[in-house]
Design an enzyme around this catalytic site. Structure first.
Site, PDB file in Angstrom:
ATOM      1  N   TYR A   1       0.918  -1.337  -0.083  1.00  0.00           N
ATOM      2  CA  TYR A   1       0.000  -0.205   0.016  1.00  0.00           C
ATOM      3  C   TYR A   1       0.919   1.189   0.054  1.00  0.00           C
ATOM      4  CZ  TYR A   1      -4.976  -0.285  -0.351  1.00  0.00           C
ATOM      5  OH  TYR A   1      -6.286  -0.484  -0.661  1.00  0.00           O
TER       6      TYR A   1
ATOM      7  N   GLU B   1      -0.247   4.768  -0.772  1.00  0.00           N
ATOM      8  CA  GLU B   1      -1.279   6.058  -0.981  1.00  0.00           C
ATOM      9  C   GLU B   1      -0.441   7.111  -0.910  1.00  0.00           C
ATOM     10  OE1 GLU B   1      -4.674   5.904   1.469  1.00  0.00           O
ATOM     11  OE2 GLU B   1      -5.624   4.455   0.258  1.00  0.00           O
TER      12      GLU B   1
ATOM     13  N   ASP C   1      -6.246  13.177 -25.679  1.00  0.00           N
ATOM     14  CA  ASP C   1      -6.479  11.655 -25.139  1.00  0.00           C
ATOM     15  C   ASP C   1      -5.813  10.736 -26.226  1.00  0.00           C
ATOM     16  OD1 ASP C   1      -6.890   9.037 -24.431  1.00  0.00           O
ATOM     17  OD2 ASP C   1      -9.262   9.391 -23.920  1.00  0.00           O
TER      18      ASP C   1
ATOM     19  N   THR D   1      -3.647   5.405 -22.342  1.00  0.00           N
ATOM     20  CA  THR D   1      -3.377   4.083 -21.776  1.00  0.00           C
ATOM     21  C   THR D   1      -2.004   3.464 -22.033  1.00  0.00           C
ATOM     22  OG1 THR D   1      -3.958   3.024 -23.769  1.00  0.00           O
ATOM     23  CG2 THR D   1      -5.783   3.573 -22.340  1.00  0.00           C
TER      24      THR D   1
ATOM     25  N   LYS E   1      -1.992   0.125 -25.273  1.00  0.00           N
ATOM     26  CA  LYS E   1      -2.281  -0.112 -26.565  1.00  0.00           C
ATOM     27  C   LYS E   1      -1.161  -0.139 -27.502  1.00  0.00           C
ATOM     28  CE  LYS E   1      -7.007   1.632 -25.394  1.00  0.00           C
ATOM     29  NZ  LYS E   1      -8.146   2.375 -25.488  1.00  0.00           N
TER      30      LYS E   1
ATOM     31  N   ARG F   1      -1.647  -3.051 -18.519  1.00  0.00           N
ATOM     32  CA  ARG F   1      -2.734  -2.547 -18.533  1.00  0.00           C
ATOM     33  C   ARG F   1      -2.675  -1.478 -17.613  1.00  0.00           C
ATOM     34  NH1 ARG F   1      -6.555  -4.746 -21.400  1.00  0.00           N
ATOM     35  NH2 ARG F   1      -8.512  -3.410 -21.440  1.00  0.00           N
TER      36      ARG F   1
HETATM   37  C1  LIG Z   1      -8.931   2.849 -24.581  1.00  0.00           C
HETATM   38  C2  LIG Z   1      -9.424   4.054 -24.433  1.00  0.00           C
HETATM   39  C3  LIG Z   1      -9.552   4.872 -22.876  1.00  0.00           C
HETATM   40  C4  LIG Z   1      -9.786   4.230 -21.856  1.00  0.00           C
HETATM   41  O1  LIG Z   1      -9.020   3.145 -21.530  1.00  0.00           O
HETATM   42  P1  LIG Z   1      -9.381   1.893 -20.635  1.00  0.00           P
HETATM   43  O2  LIG Z   1      -7.926   1.792 -20.046  1.00  0.00           O
HETATM   44  O3  LIG Z   1     -10.051   0.953 -21.202  1.00  0.00           O
HETATM   45  O4  LIG Z   1     -10.062   2.357 -19.617  1.00  0.00           O
HETATM   46  C5  LIG Z   1      -9.652   6.155 -22.776  1.00  0.00           C
HETATM   47  N1  LIG Z   1      -9.450   6.871 -24.117  1.00  0.00           N
HETATM   48  C6  LIG Z   1      -9.507   6.348 -25.327  1.00  0.00           C
HETATM   49  C7  LIG Z   1      -9.488   7.476 -26.476  1.00  0.00           C
HETATM   50  C8  LIG Z   1      -9.246   5.137 -25.469  1.00  0.00           C
HETATM   51  O5  LIG Z   1      -9.333   4.683 -26.712  1.00  0.00           O
END
Ligand SMILES: *Cc1c(COP(=O)(O)O)cnc(C)c1O
Length: 417
Positions: free
Chosen positions: A46, A48, A192, A218, A221, A227
């Site tokens: 932990y 925090e 994003d 993220t 990807k 993850r």
């Molecule tokens: C995949 C994605 C997310 C969120 O991702 P998670 O890890 O599934 O919560 C946010 N914004 C965009 C543009 C995405 O493609």
């Protein structure tokens, strides 16, 4: 393992990933090093707070790990500040909204049907339930973002935050143009880059800095890490003059989350180091070349690609003229070990559960080592399946080709479980 049921199911899932062609653009194969870090006792801790300012004892090494992850993230993305604690991309976005806005505040996001994400104002998501969203879409003819429309909506709506992103938009995001609009209405600009983070690092896509105030992504990807989520931002809040970095950190903890996942943060640090290597740049270049080769093949086969092609790692193909439901195509390809996901097309007349498009991407097959010719061949298999839906002989042929390709381009062959 004592739990034989779960052991067996994990083994089956590993085999499924090994034996199939993943064309889902948000999925990838993390390295064995990244995976190994996730399976360590770091998960027990932990912590925090932030390095040097924790609420629990025993964080000497965790502090060093998180500090290293932050340092690498800043270097990798040329960012003034980084927060590596968000559990995932959705949490990163939630923390940013929480840091910069009040419930009911106005956000201008990208229409979900045109390529936006669930957390950018879907009415069934916390974002749409908590904040007041308006949307910009794409031009119905070109299927490209229309900046005169974005500006018009922004001037009328007066959002406090504008989001630039893609989940299924296959074209370059022009952060500079969005920034000019955001400045006109005195709004924060959030980039994003969940999908395109790897491309950005490798300079295969324009960089969100210095145009965006905040960048979320993220790490699993195109970045090919564990993850997780990541927030990058400028040190200074250019709208209020205070510290943007402090606001963002507070938004993550204590605003949104409790303890960070230290095992994931260690894996993020490893992934950032991997992404600094020359091989990563080459990998991202190949992702783009493969996606282009796939788009060309679809077009050659008479399948319409939304907006006419791709600049990034993904595309949406329009299957509305083939008279087969997209869910049936997704399920049918599943049986042949090809994985895609159905997706809306701009101004889709069909519902999101059974939309008119299939989203296809190259990151995972590129990790396996496929090059342009192979990627085109895979697109050709998908096209053949769609055009000859239900044909038994075609199915047999595709399955054999998939088996040949996954043997020729193995992944996780030495992965021990
Ligand atoms: C995949 C994605 C997310 C969120 O991702 P998670 O890890 O599934 O919560 C946010 N914004 C965009 C543009 C995405 O493609």
């Amino acid at each position: 393992m004592k739990d034989e049921k779960i052991q067996d199911l994990i083994q089956k899932e590993i085999s499924r990933q090994r034996d199939g062609l993943v064309l889902i653009p948000s999925e990838n194969y993390a390295s064995p090093e990244v995976l190994a870090a996730m399976g360590t006792p770091l998960s027990n801790k932990y912590s925090e707070g932030y390095p040097g300012k924790r609420y629990y004892g025993g964080n000497k090494f965790i502090d060093e790990i998180e500090a290293l992850a932050v340092e690498r993230a800043k270097k990798l993305f040329n960012a003034e500040h980084a927060n590596v604690q968000p559990h995932s991309g959705s949490q990163a976005n939630a923390a940013v909204y929480l840091a910069l806005l009040k419930p009911g505040d106005k956000i201008l996001g990208f229409d979900l049907k045109a390529g936006g994400h669930l957390t950018h104002g879907s009415p069934v998501n916390f974002s749409g339930l908590t904040y007041n969203f308006a949307f910009y879409g794409v031009n119905p003819k070109t299927e490209l973002i229309d900046f005169s429309e974005v500006e018009k909506i922004a001037l009328e709506f007066k959002p406090k935050l504008i989001i630039v992103s893609t989940t299924s938009y296959s074209r370059i995001l022009d952060f500079a143009k969005f920034s000019a609009i955001a400045k006109k209405v005195n709004a924060y600009l959030l980039g994003d880059i969940a999908h395109i983070a790897g491309l950005v690092i490798a300079a295969e896509h324009p960089h969100p800095f210095p145009f965006c105030d905040v960048v979320t992504t993220t790490t699993h990807k195109t970045l090919r890490g564990p993850r997780g989520g990541l927030i990058l931002c400028k040190e200074k809040d250019e709208i209020t003059g205070g510290s943007l970095a402090q606001k963002i950190d507070k938004g993550v903890f204590p605003g949104l989350q409790g303890g960070p996942m230290d095992h994931i943060i260690a894996a993020k640090a490893i992934c950032f180091l991997e992404a600094m290597q020359p091989a990563f740049k080459k990998y991202q270049r190949q992702i783009i070349l493969n996606a282009r080769a796939m788009a060309e093949e679809f077009k050659k086969q008479g399948i319409r690609v939304v907006s006419g092609g791709t600049d990034n790692h993904l595309m949406v193909i329009d299957i509305s003229s083939f008279g087969v439901e997209s869910k049936k195509i997704q399920d049918g390809l599943n049986e042949l070990n090809i994985y895609v996901n159905r997706n809306t097309i701009p101004n889709d007349s069909k519902p999101p559960y059974n939309p008119s498009g299939i989203r296809v991407g190259s990151p995972a097959i590129t990790t396996r080592g496929l090059k342009e010719k192979d990627a085109a061949l895979v697109a050709g298999l998908v096209a053949e399946f769609i055009k000859n839906f239900g044909d038994k002989n075609v199915k047999i042929k595709i399955k054999q080709e998939v088996q040949r390709l996954v043997k020729k381009f193995p992944i996780y062959n030495n992965f021990k479980w």
